[in-house]
Scaffold this active site. Structure first.
Site, PDB file in Angstrom:
ATOM      1  N   CYS A   1     -16.148  12.662   6.309  1.00 46.29           N
ATOM      2  CA  CYS A   1     -16.106  13.817   7.081  1.00 46.29           C
ATOM      3  C   CYS A   1     -14.791  14.732   6.396  1.00 46.29           C
ATOM      4  O   CYS A   1     -14.020  15.050   7.000  1.00 46.29           O
ATOM      5  CB  CYS A   1     -15.719  13.618   8.676  1.00 46.29           C
ATOM      6  SG  CYS A   1     -14.054  12.682   8.727  1.00 46.29           S
TER       7      CYS A   1
ATOM      8  N   PRO B   1     -15.353   3.641  15.269  1.00 43.77           N
ATOM      9  CA  PRO B   1     -15.788   3.096  16.651  1.00 43.77           C
ATOM     10  C   PRO B   1     -17.032   2.822  16.926  1.00 43.77           C
ATOM     11  O   PRO B   1     -17.396   2.379  18.068  1.00 43.77           O
ATOM     12  CB  PRO B   1     -15.047   3.913  17.686  1.00 43.77           C
ATOM     13  CG  PRO B   1     -15.296   5.405  16.980  1.00 43.77           C
ATOM     14  CD  PRO B   1     -15.118   5.150  15.582  1.00 43.77           C
TER      15      PRO B   1
HETATM   16  C1  LIG Z   1     -14.428   7.283   9.258  1.00 41.60           C
HETATM   17  S1  LIG Z   1     -14.154   5.814  10.109  1.00 41.60           S
HETATM   18  C2  LIG Z   1     -15.596   5.067  10.546  1.00 41.60           C
HETATM   19  C3  LIG Z   1     -16.206   6.033  11.916  1.00 41.60           C
HETATM   20  C4  LIG Z   1     -17.453   5.079  12.091  1.00 41.60           C
HETATM   21  N1  LIG Z   1     -18.465   4.957  11.151  1.00 41.60           N
HETATM   22  C5  LIG Z   1     -18.229   5.795  13.418  1.00 41.60           C
HETATM   23  O1  LIG Z   1     -19.134   6.600  12.991  1.00 41.60           O
HETATM   24  O2  LIG Z   1     -17.947   5.712  14.374  1.00 41.60           O
HETATM   25  C6  LIG Z   1     -13.567   4.671   8.984  1.00 41.60           C
HETATM   26  C7  LIG Z   1     -13.272   3.336   9.300  1.00 41.60           C
HETATM   27  O3  LIG Z   1     -13.084   2.882   8.384  1.00 41.60           O
HETATM   28  C8  LIG Z   1     -12.059   1.403   8.454  1.00 41.60           C
HETATM   29  N2  LIG Z   1     -11.475   0.890   7.285  1.00 41.60           N
HETATM   30  C9  LIG Z   1     -10.704   1.397   6.493  1.00 41.60           C
HETATM   31  N3  LIG Z   1     -10.581   0.752   5.416  1.00 41.60           N
HETATM   32  C10 LIG Z   1     -11.504  -0.231   5.653  1.00 41.60           C
HETATM   33  C11 LIG Z   1     -11.392  -1.430   4.863  1.00 41.60           C
HETATM   34  N4  LIG Z   1     -11.135  -1.686   3.403  1.00 41.60           N
HETATM   35  N5  LIG Z   1     -12.781  -2.416   5.237  1.00 41.60           N
HETATM   36  C12 LIG Z   1     -13.270  -2.160   6.314  1.00 41.60           C
HETATM   37  N6  LIG Z   1     -12.980  -1.108   7.136  1.00 41.60           N
HETATM   38  C13 LIG Z   1     -12.067   0.036   6.603  1.00 41.60           C
HETATM   39  C14 LIG Z   1     -11.250   2.105   9.511  1.00 41.60           C
HETATM   40  O4  LIG Z   1     -10.603   1.048  10.415  1.00 41.60           O
HETATM   41  C15 LIG Z   1     -11.958   3.046  10.387  1.00 41.60           C
HETATM   42  O5  LIG Z   1     -12.227   2.450  11.587  1.00 41.60           O
END
Ligand SMILES: C[S@@+](CC[C@H](N)C(=O)[O-])C[C@H]1O[C@@H](n2cnc3c(N)ncnc32)[C@H](O)[C@@H]1O
Length: 428
Positions: free
Chosen positions: A370, A253
């Site tokens: 994480c 987010p």
């Molecule tokens: C760990 S969360 C990121 C948290 C964010 N960096 C923060 O600090 O608020 C992982 C994110 O990766 C996205 N995601 C998963 N697979 C993905 C892909 N193949 N390409 C782009 N985004 C991806 C998910 O929708 C999710 O929002």
């Protein structure tokens, strides 16, 4: 708290538990569907404390329940199994008078039109009150039960962290502090309840007591955000400099996107494959008065969104098991399966490989999760380094955690922060 109000809060907590444990919904999603119906903020707080608490202690509470029952409950009475866990949790952990915990649990069984269960719950909870030390001694000798973990996860933690796993699993069951991030660009001094700075974490403040963000005007004013201190290290490791072009490849987010932008005037592309989650990046940036280009796309398929201009720095905050943030999301323990880990690894490897060519020579890619599992952290970077001779892993100097091969691992609870892993790779 009136009797009716507190029954409603307990009923809402039971609905959440059924949604998570029965139907596989996330705790955040389950709470979002039940909390709005509770008008009194005290009821909302009580419902949340119950839902989080029972999920933290779920395996232990289930073992206690089974120890106290003459015969196991039928699977169609899963609501009653969880209702008894709710009652036991109040008696074991919460500051609720024993008679209220029992009578409210009984009332809830009546509300569900299961008079037989009301009697049963009454008998089980009263016996627990009388025989607590003996019943606890019978279940607490196994760490997976005492600390409520699935066997597979405990086994991995024991293998990965032979000297630290006891502290780690104890920390996973504690309540995490509420940590804020000061907006480095904001000139206003935030008006906040009592809070402490964290040495080594430039922008972090830990509140002495958690409060709802609605009660923090500085949040709406864009002066602070809510973010664990370990997550705030991403901006330190990335170390973006003014004028650089940055890709935040899994941005939603937007906690880390915003932090990087608060620190330096950079050209930011915030990518996420989930359009709805990307909307929360936009609203976060708007609240903080920051600007980035946002893009829906698969980080593993750059041809569909990349304009072929290489980036100075890339942050890959990869989708992971979340095993480092179980204290904030206890539902992870019950929703994750061991088979997820291999699938997550494939995804992590795919994204890393696909993003590396987008980096300028001399540029840096930060890989973060994480998670506290080797499989999602060093194992990924080890395999990557073996295949990429143009990558150098930089030494990290973080205020918390330990060097592990190519990166640095922070274990949940160390200096009070979440479990995280960081590696920083430079392109030659
Ligand atoms: C760990 S969360 C990121 C948290 C964010 N960096 C923060 O600090 O608020 C992982 C994110 O990766 C996205 N995601 C998963 N697979 C993905 C892909 N193949 N390409 C782009 N985004 C991806 C998910 O929708 C999710 O929002």
């Amino acid at each position: 708290m009136s009797a009716k109000r507190s029954t409603n809060a307990r009923a809402a907590a039971l609905e959440c538990l059924l949604a998570v444990l029965g139907r596989g919904q996330s705790l955040d999603g389950a709470l979002a569907s039940v909390l709005p119906a509770l008008e009194d903020p005290r009821d909302r707080g009580f419902c949340q404390a119950l839902a989080y608490g029972v999920l933290r202690e779920h395996r232990r509470l289930g073992a206690l329940r089974d120890q106290l029952l003459r015969s196991p409950l039928r699977s169609r009475d899963y609501d009653i199994a969880l209702l008894i866990e709710l009652g036991l949790y109040q008696l074991l952990v919460m500051d609720v008078p024993g008679h209220a915990a029992v009578s409210q649990t009984v009332a809830l069984a009546h509300e569900r039109n299961k008079a037989w269960a009301a009697k049963l719950a009454n008998a089980v909870l009263r016996r627990f009150q009388r025989e607590m030390p003996t019943v606890l001694a019978a279940v607490d000798d196994q760490p997976a039960v005492r600390y409520s973990l699935p066997d597979w996860l405990l086994k991995r933690l024991q293998t990965d962290w032979p000297a630290q796993w006891m502290d780690l699993i104890a920390a996973q069951n504690t309540r995490a502090p509420m940590t804020l991030r000061r907006n480095a660009r904001a000139t206003a001094v935030p008006e906040l309840p009592p809070a402490q700075p964290m040495p080594g974490f430039a922008d972090a403040l830990v509140l002495d007591q958690a409060v709802g963000v609605d009660n923090l005007p500085a949040f709406a004013q864009g002066v602070i955000s809510v973010q664990d201190a370990a997550a705030q290290l991403a901006a330190d490791v990335l170390d973006a400099q003014a004028g650089e072009s940055i890709l935040d490849a899994c941005a939603a987010p937007g906690g880390k996107t915003a932090h990087i932008l608060e620190r330096a005037e950079v050209k930011m592309l915030a990518l996420d494959q989930d359009a709805q989650r990307l909307d929360s990046v936009k609203s976060n940036l708007e609240r903080l008065g920051l600007k980035a280009q946002t893009q829906v796309g698969d980080a593993g398929e750059p041809t569909s969104w990349w304009d072929e201009q290489p980036f100075d720095r890339i942050l890959l905050d990869a989708p992971c098991s979340g095993s480092g943030v179980i204290r904030r999301h206890p539902d992870i323990k019950w929703l994750r399966r061991e088979s997820d880990i291999a699938e997550l690894q494939r995804g992590q490897q795919r994204l890393l490989k696909a993003l590396w060519p987008l980096l300028k020579p001399g540029g840096r890619l930060v890989y973060a999760t994480c998670s506290v599992l080797h499989a999602e952290n060093e194992a990924i970077i080890d395999a990557f380094m073996a295949e990429h001779t143009d990558a150098t892993a930089l030494e990290l100097d973080l205020p918390v955690g330990q060097s592990v091969g190519y990166g640095q691992q922070i274990l949940t609870g160390e200096s009070g922060v979440d479990g995280f892993y960081y590696a920083c790779l430079q392109k030659r």
